[in-house]
Design an enzyme around this catalytic site. Structure first.
Site, mmCIF file in Angstrom:
data_model
loop_
_atom_site.group_PDB
_atom_site.id
_atom_site.type_symbol
_atom_site.label_atom_id
_atom_site.label_comp_id
_atom_site.label_asym_id
_atom_site.label_seq_id
_atom_site.Cartn_x
_atom_site.Cartn_y
_atom_site.Cartn_z
ATOM 1 N N ASN A 1 0.837 -1.212 0.000
ATOM 2 C CA ASN A 1 0.000 0.000 0.000
ATOM 3 C C ASN A 1 0.867 1.255 0.000
ATOM 4 O OD1 ASN A 1 -3.045 -0.442 0.133
ATOM 5 N ND2 ASN A 1 -2.250 -2.019 1.506
ATOM 6 N N MET B 1 1.000 -2.921 12.650
ATOM 7 C CA MET B 1 0.427 -3.986 13.480
ATOM 8 C C MET B 1 0.492 -3.669 14.982
ATOM 9 S SD MET B 1 -0.692 -5.851 11.129
ATOM 10 C CE MET B 1 -1.193 -7.359 11.936
ATOM 11 N N LEU C 1 -3.334 1.388 18.533
ATOM 12 C CA LEU C 1 -3.013 2.718 19.080
ATOM 13 C C LEU C 1 -4.025 3.090 20.168
ATOM 14 C CD1 LEU C 1 -2.201 4.252 15.617
ATOM 15 C CD2 LEU C 1 -0.554 3.872 17.468
ATOM 16 N N HIS D 1 -8.298 -1.370 5.807
ATOM 17 C CA HIS D 1 -8.603 -2.697 6.343
ATOM 18 C C HIS D 1 -9.111 -3.577 5.195
ATOM 19 C CE1 HIS D 1 -9.782 -5.713 9.269
ATOM 20 N NE2 HIS D 1 -10.906 -5.847 8.593
ATOM 21 N N VAL E 1 -11.032 -0.728 17.500
ATOM 22 C CA VAL E 1 -10.242 -1.225 16.369
ATOM 23 C C VAL E 1 -11.152 -1.467 15.152
ATOM 24 C CG1 VAL E 1 -8.807 -3.152 15.580
ATOM 25 C CG2 VAL E 1 -8.497 -2.225 17.870
ATOM 26 N N ASP E 2 -10.644 -1.064 13.979
ATOM 27 C CA ASP E 2 -11.355 -1.259 12.703
ATOM 28 C C ASP E 2 -12.750 -0.631 12.712
ATOM 29 O OD1 ASP E 2 -9.130 -2.589 11.714
ATOM 30 O OD2 ASP E 2 -9.839 -4.532 12.392
ATOM 31 N N GLU F 1 -7.212 -2.418 -2.774
ATOM 32 C CA GLU F 1 -6.597 -1.533 -1.775
ATOM 33 C C GLU F 1 -5.685 -0.512 -2.448
ATOM 34 O OE1 GLU F 1 -4.873 -3.309 1.739
ATOM 35 O OE2 GLU F 1 -6.102 -5.095 1.523
HETATM 36 C C1 GRF Z 1 -3.298 -4.786 3.955
HETATM 37 O O1 GRF Z 1 -4.083 -5.884 3.622
HETATM 38 C C2 GRF Z 1 -4.087 -3.803 4.773
HETATM 39 O O2 GRF Z 1 -5.442 -3.785 4.448
HETATM 40 C C3 GRF Z 1 -3.891 -4.327 6.168
HETATM 41 O O3 GRF Z 1 -2.556 -4.763 6.204
HETATM 42 C C4 GRF Z 1 -2.159 -5.143 4.901
HETATM 43 C C5 GRF Z 1 -0.900 -4.397 4.578
HETATM 44 O O4 GRF Z 1 -0.340 -4.841 3.366
HETATM 45 N N1 GRF Z 1 -4.185 -3.311 7.140
HETATM 46 P P1 GRF Z 1 0.911 -4.086 2.736
HETATM 47 O O5 GRF Z 1 2.030 -4.086 3.790
HETATM 48 O O6 GRF Z 1 0.487 -2.703 2.374
HETATM 49 O O7 GRF Z 1 1.295 -4.908 1.551
#
Ligand code: GRF
Length: 221
Positions: free
Chosen positions: A16, A92, A95, A111, A146-147, A176
Site C-alpha cells: 500500500n 500492526m 493505538l 482494512h 479497532v477497525d 486496496e
Molecule cells: C493490507 O491488507 C491492509 O489492508 C492491512 O494490512 C495489509 C498491509 O499490506 N491493514 P501491505 O504491507 O500494504 O502490503
C-alpha cells in the site's frame, strides 16, 4: 495548492505504501509522503521508501517499556517531519486513545474487508468460511475501537468459489492499491468532511450499475 504532508506507518511489506508512492509521483496528486515510519527495522516497506528517496524513521516498540512512551516517540517523529495526515498501512500495533485523540480526523487506516463486517485479523479465511459473494477493502478514519470509524472509500471484489485466503488477499490488495491513494487525494483536496460518525465527500459520485456474483450473463446456458 500546497501538497498535504502525509506520513505512512507500517510493519511489513508495504504494497500500500508503494501504491501511495506511485500515486504521489503523478501530476496533480494532492499529497506528498514526508516520512515512512516502521515499528520493526526489518519491515520491507522501509526499503521501498528508501528506493523512492523518502525519509524513514524506525520507532521500535520493543525498545519501550510501555505503550505510552512508544506512542509519544511516534508522535514526536511525526511532528518532527511536519506530518499533517497519518496513514496506517499494515501497522500492526493497536493505538491508544491518547494517540488517536491527538490525531483525530488526521489518522486513517486501510482494512481488507467491507467494514463493519470482518474486523480484526485472518479476514480472508473468515470471509471464505462465511460464504459471502463479495468482500473488499475500506479506508476509514481511526477511532479508539479497532477497525471502526467514519468510512471514506470502499472497494468491492467478488469472492470466487475456488478462492484460497491467498488468492482472495491478492484480489483485495489490488482494490486496496486503488482505494488508498484515492482516499488520500480526496482528503488532500479538502473534499472529505467528517460529519458525526459519517464522511461526506464533495463532488465524488458513486459508480453506476451493480455487480452480481455469480455473473448472471454467464450463469445460464
Ligand atoms: C493490507 O491488507 C491492509 O489492508 C492491512 O494490512 C495489509 C498491509 O499490506 N491493514 P501491505 O504491507 O500494504 O502490503
Amino acid at each position: 495548492m500546497a501538497k498535504l504532508k502525509a506520513a505512512v506507518l507500517l510493519s511489513g511489506s508495504g504494497t500500500n505504501l508503494q501504491a501511495l508512492i506511485d500515486a504521489s509521483a503523478r501530476p496533480g496528486y494532492g499529497a506528498e509522503i514526508v516520512t515512512v515510519i516502521a515499528n520493526r527495522p526489518d519491515a520491507y516497506g522501509l526499503v521501498r521508501a528508501q528506493n523512492a528517496g523518502l525519509p524513514t524513521d524506525v520507532v521500535r516498540h520493543r525498545e519501550f517499556a510501555e505503550r505510552a512512551s512508544f506512542e509519544a516517540a511516534l508522535h514526536e517523529a511525526l511532528t518532527a517531519r511536519g506530518a499533517e495526515l497519518v496513514c496506517l498501512a499494515g501497522f500492526m500495533r493497536v493505538l491508544t486513545a491518547w494517540f488517536v485523540e491527538r490525531w483525530m480526523n488526521r489518522l486513517i487506516n486501510i482494512h481488507p474487508s467491507l467494514l463493519p463486517v470482518f474486523k480484526g485479523l485472518e479476514v480472508h479465511e473468515r470471509v471464505i468460511a462465511a460464504g459471502v459473494r463479495f468482500t473488499g477493502c475500506t479506508v476509514h478514519y481511526v477511532r479508539t475501537d479497532v477497525d471502526a470509524g467514519p468510512i471514506i472509500v470502499q472497494g468491492a471484489v467478488p469472492v470466487h468459489g475456488d478462492d484460497t485466503p491467498q488468492t482472495l488477499q491478492a484480489r483485495v490488495l489490488e482494490a486496496e492499491h486503488r482505494c488508498y491513494p484515492l482516499a488520500v487525494d480526496l482528503i488532500a483536496k479538502q473534499r472529505v468532511r467528517v460529519v458525526g460518525d459519517l464522511v461526506q465527500i464533495d463532488g465524488a459520485p458513486p459508480p453506476t450499475g451493480h455487480l452480481i456474483n455469480p455473473d448472471p450473463d454467464r450463469a445460464t446456458s
